[in-house]
Design a protein around this motif. Structure first.
Motif, PDB file in Angstrom:
ATOM      1  N   THR A 191      42.389 -56.666 -21.911  1.00 21.51           N
ATOM      2  CA  THR A 191      42.519 -56.267 -20.510  1.00 21.51           C
ATOM      3  C   THR A 191      43.509 -57.176 -19.788  1.00 21.51           C
ATOM      4  OG1 THR A 191      40.551 -57.569 -19.977  1.00 21.51           O
ATOM      5  CG2 THR A 191      40.237 -55.215 -20.379  1.00 21.51           C
ATOM      6  N   LEU A 192      44.070 -56.651 -18.715  1.00 21.70           N
ATOM      7  CA  LEU A 192      45.160 -57.340 -18.029  1.00 21.70           C
ATOM      8  C   LEU A 192      44.719 -58.661 -17.421  1.00 21.70           C
ATOM      9  CD1 LEU A 192      46.807 -54.268 -16.268  1.00 21.70           C
ATOM     10  CD2 LEU A 192      47.180 -55.154 -18.578  1.00 21.70           C
ATOM     11  N   ASP A 193      43.447 -58.766 -17.012  1.00 23.73           N
ATOM     12  CA  ASP A 193      42.975 -60.008 -16.408  1.00 23.73           C
ATOM     13  C   ASP A 193      42.838 -61.130 -17.418  1.00 23.73           C
ATOM     14  OD1 ASP A 193      40.820 -58.921 -17.728  1.00 23.73           O
ATOM     15  OD2 ASP A 193      39.477 -58.896 -16.016  1.00 23.73           O
ATOM     16  N   ASP A 194      43.063 -60.829 -18.691  1.00 23.24           N
ATOM     17  CA  ASP A 194      43.029 -61.844 -19.740  1.00 23.24           C
ATOM     18  C   ASP A 194      44.431 -62.329 -20.083  1.00 23.24           C
ATOM     19  OD1 ASP A 194      41.236 -63.353 -21.200  1.00 23.24           O
ATOM     20  OD2 ASP A 194      41.334 -62.089 -22.975  1.00 23.24           O
ATOM     21  N   LEU A 195      45.422 -61.858 -19.324  1.00 23.96           N
ATOM     22  CA  LEU A 195      46.821 -62.190 -19.592  1.00 23.96           C
ATOM     23  C   LEU A 195      47.440 -62.846 -18.365  1.00 23.96           C
ATOM     24  CD1 LEU A 195      47.821 -58.801 -21.256  1.00 23.96           C
ATOM     25  CD2 LEU A 195      47.357 -60.958 -22.448  1.00 23.96           C
ATOM     26  N   GLY A 196      48.374 -63.748 -18.580  1.00 21.54           N
ATOM     27  CA  GLY A 196      49.045 -64.380 -17.457  1.00 21.54           C
ATOM     28  C   GLY A 196      49.909 -63.403 -16.692  1.00 21.54           C
ATOM     29  N   ASP A 197      50.938 -62.881 -17.356  1.00 15.92           N
ATOM     30  CA  ASP A 197      51.850 -61.907 -16.751  1.00 15.92           C
ATOM     31  C   ASP A 197      52.053 -60.780 -17.754  1.00 15.92           C
ATOM     32  OD1 ASP A 197      53.828 -60.391 -15.619  1.00 15.92           O
ATOM     33  OD2 ASP A 197      55.268 -62.032 -15.371  1.00 15.92           O
ATOM     34  N   PRO A 198      51.370 -59.655 -17.583  1.00 16.15           N
ATOM     35  CA  PRO A 198      51.481 -58.570 -18.573  1.00 16.15           C
ATOM     36  C   PRO A 198      52.868 -57.954 -18.658  1.00 16.15           C
ATOM     37  CG  PRO A 198      50.291 -57.828 -16.631  1.00 16.15           C
ATOM     38  CD  PRO A 198      50.467 -59.313 -16.473  1.00 16.15           C
ATOM     39  N   ASP A 199      53.741 -58.249 -17.692  1.00 14.98           N
ATOM     40  CA  ASP A 199      55.116 -57.744 -17.728  1.00 14.98           C
ATOM     41  C   ASP A 199      56.049 -58.638 -18.523  1.00 14.98           C
ATOM     42  OD1 ASP A 199      55.271 -55.276 -16.080  1.00 14.98           O
ATOM     43  OD2 ASP A 199      54.489 -56.581 -14.508  1.00 14.98           O
ATOM     44  N   ASP A 200      55.574 -59.799 -18.975  1.00 14.07           N
ATOM     45  CA  ASP A 200      56.475 -60.755 -19.626  1.00 14.07           C
ATOM     46  C   ASP A 200      55.731 -61.507 -20.717  1.00 14.07           C
ATOM     47  OD1 ASP A 200      58.698 -62.345 -20.185  1.00 14.07           O
ATOM     48  OD2 ASP A 200      58.170 -63.848 -18.670  1.00 14.07           O
ATOM     49  N   LEU A 201      55.703 -60.914 -21.913  1.00 14.12           N
ATOM     50  CA  LEU A 201      55.011 -61.488 -23.058  1.00 14.12           C
ATOM     51  C   LEU A 201      55.993 -61.690 -24.209  1.00 14.12           C
ATOM     52  CD1 LEU A 201      51.900 -59.122 -22.996  1.00 14.12           C
ATOM     53  CD2 LEU A 201      52.055 -61.419 -21.996  1.00 14.12           C
ATOM     54  N   ARG A 202      55.859 -62.791 -24.918  1.00 12.86           N
ATOM     55  CA  ARG A 202      56.721 -63.007 -26.077  1.00 12.86           C
ATOM     56  C   ARG A 202      56.285 -62.089 -27.209  1.00 12.86           C
ATOM     57  NH1 ARG A 202      58.212 -68.802 -29.013  1.00 12.86           N
ATOM     58  NH2 ARG A 202      59.964 -67.980 -30.272  1.00 12.86           N
ATOM     59  N   ILE A 203      57.252 -61.458 -27.858  1.00 12.57           N
ATOM     60  CA  ILE A 203      56.995 -60.467 -28.898  1.00 12.57           C
ATOM     61  C   ILE A 203      57.891 -60.756 -30.089  1.00 12.57           C
ATOM     62  CG2 ILE A 203      58.634 -58.877 -27.758  1.00 12.57           C
ATOM     63  CD1 ILE A 203      57.025 -56.537 -28.888  1.00 12.57           C
ATOM     64  N   GLY A 204      57.345 -60.624 -31.303  1.00 11.07           N
ATOM     65  CA  GLY A 204      58.181 -60.860 -32.467  1.00 11.07           C
ATOM     66  C   GLY A 204      57.470 -60.560 -33.769  1.00 11.07           C
ATOM     67  N   CYS A 205      58.204 -60.665 -34.865  1.00 10.29           N
ATOM     68  CA  CYS A 205      57.603 -60.487 -36.186  1.00 10.29           C
ATOM     69  C   CYS A 205      58.346 -61.316 -37.214  1.00 10.29           C
ATOM     70  CB  CYS A 205      57.566 -59.012 -36.594  1.00 10.29           C
ATOM     71  SG  CYS A 205      59.158 -58.281 -37.027  1.00 10.29           S
ATOM     72  N   GLU A 206      57.615 -61.637 -38.290  1.00  8.64           N
ATOM     73  CA  GLU A 206      58.187 -62.377 -39.423  1.00  8.64           C
ATOM     74  C   GLU A 206      57.943 -61.587 -40.702  1.00  8.64           C
ATOM     75  OE1 GLU A 206      55.497 -64.565 -37.761  1.00  8.64           O
ATOM     76  OE2 GLU A 206      56.981 -64.560 -36.153  1.00  8.64           O
TER      77      GLU A 206
END
Length: 284
Positions: A191-206
């Protein structure tokens, strides 16, 4: 709140383990993870009241299934990061009037720890932020869109490029992206209240420990609220529907030389605050 699917049962993932929603609610909610989204506001209210009548139990992450196992609609967005557009030789110097939209068929969805059988062809990776709808949504504005979102999760839009790009017209995007296991999502809907800024999250894969993709969701051409606004202007978004929001740069097919998934590979996909997917591959 982190809602997950543990061996086919709806659970909340908490610090001490997994809380079975059906048991903890005294039967107020059923055990089916998908049914929770039709009663999302009730679930949030129950969780906020702290009325759980059962204790969290230890669990094996390998038993987690797709956090949203049977959505009625799966939307997917293409070319939603400028650097991905550039690596694909697509000109987005002027913002497109509409986000390129296709679907992944729900039967392709899989859990966060899954082994995928590679079909014949060239299978590529695309880590994506996945949006889960919590309220029926029709013609909502971007300003009000977050209020219709249940939460966010991690997704992989696995893509068999030969099928996807076959033609001549139209190309078979949905088929090329819907082989069994081609939609890992999870480990939970956050849920969104568990995130700092839901519009700006680091995303990636290895891939096998080597970084393939690394970006931030704030770099999307169409933000989550804009996508919800545009999609809901055409088709009602239903509770439990999911939206794959597009992938950043770093896919295999645009590399020199191109690189595709092989038997024995391990693909680790992660998004800040949401968790990690671990996908392995085997031959047919």
């Amino acid at each position: 709140m982190r809602v997950a699917n543990l061996a086919g049962r709806a659970v909340l993932l908490v610090a001490d383990g997994a809380l079975d929603v059906h048991k903890a609610s005294g039967g107020l909610f059923g055990p089916d993870p998908q049914e929770l989204y039709a009663r999302w506001d009730e679930l949030r209210a129950w969780e906020a009241r702290g009325e759980a009548s059962a204790e969290p139990q230890p669990y094996d992450a390998a038993d987690l299934g797709p956090a949203v196992p049977a959505p009625r609609q799966v939307f997917a967005i293409g070319v939603n990061y400028r650097e991905h557009a550039a690596e694909s030789n697509i000109d987005v110097s002027e913002r497109p009037p509409w986000p390129p939209t296709f679907t992944k068929f729900p039967s392709c969805l899989a859990g966060p720890h899954v082994q995928v059988t590679l079909p014949d062809g060239l299978v590529d990776w695309e880590v994506e932020l996945v949006v889960v709808i919590g309220r029926r949504t029709g013609r909502v504005t971007a300003a009000g869109a977050w209020g219709h979102v249940a939460g966010l999760t991690v997704g992989q839009d696995l893509s068999e490029r030969i099928t996807q790009l076959s033609g001549p017209v139209p190309q078979q995007y949905s088929l090329g992206k819907s082989y069994p296991g081609f939609g890992p999502i999870g480990p939970a809907v956050v849920t969104l209240d568990d995130l700092g800024d839901p519009d700006d999250l680091r995303i990636g894969c290895e891939l096998n420990g080597e970084t393939m993709q690394d970006a931030r969701t704030s770099e999307m051409i169409f933000s989550v609220p804009e996508l919800v606004e545009r999609l809901s202007a055409v088709a009602p978004l239903l509770p439990g529907d999911v939206i794959f929001t597009g992938t950043p740069a770093g896919i295999g097919g645009t590399r020199t030389p191109p690189r595709f998934l092989e038997a024995g590979d391990e693909l680790v996909s992660r998004i800040e605050g949401l968790g990690t997917l671990r996908t392995t591959f085997k031959g047919a």
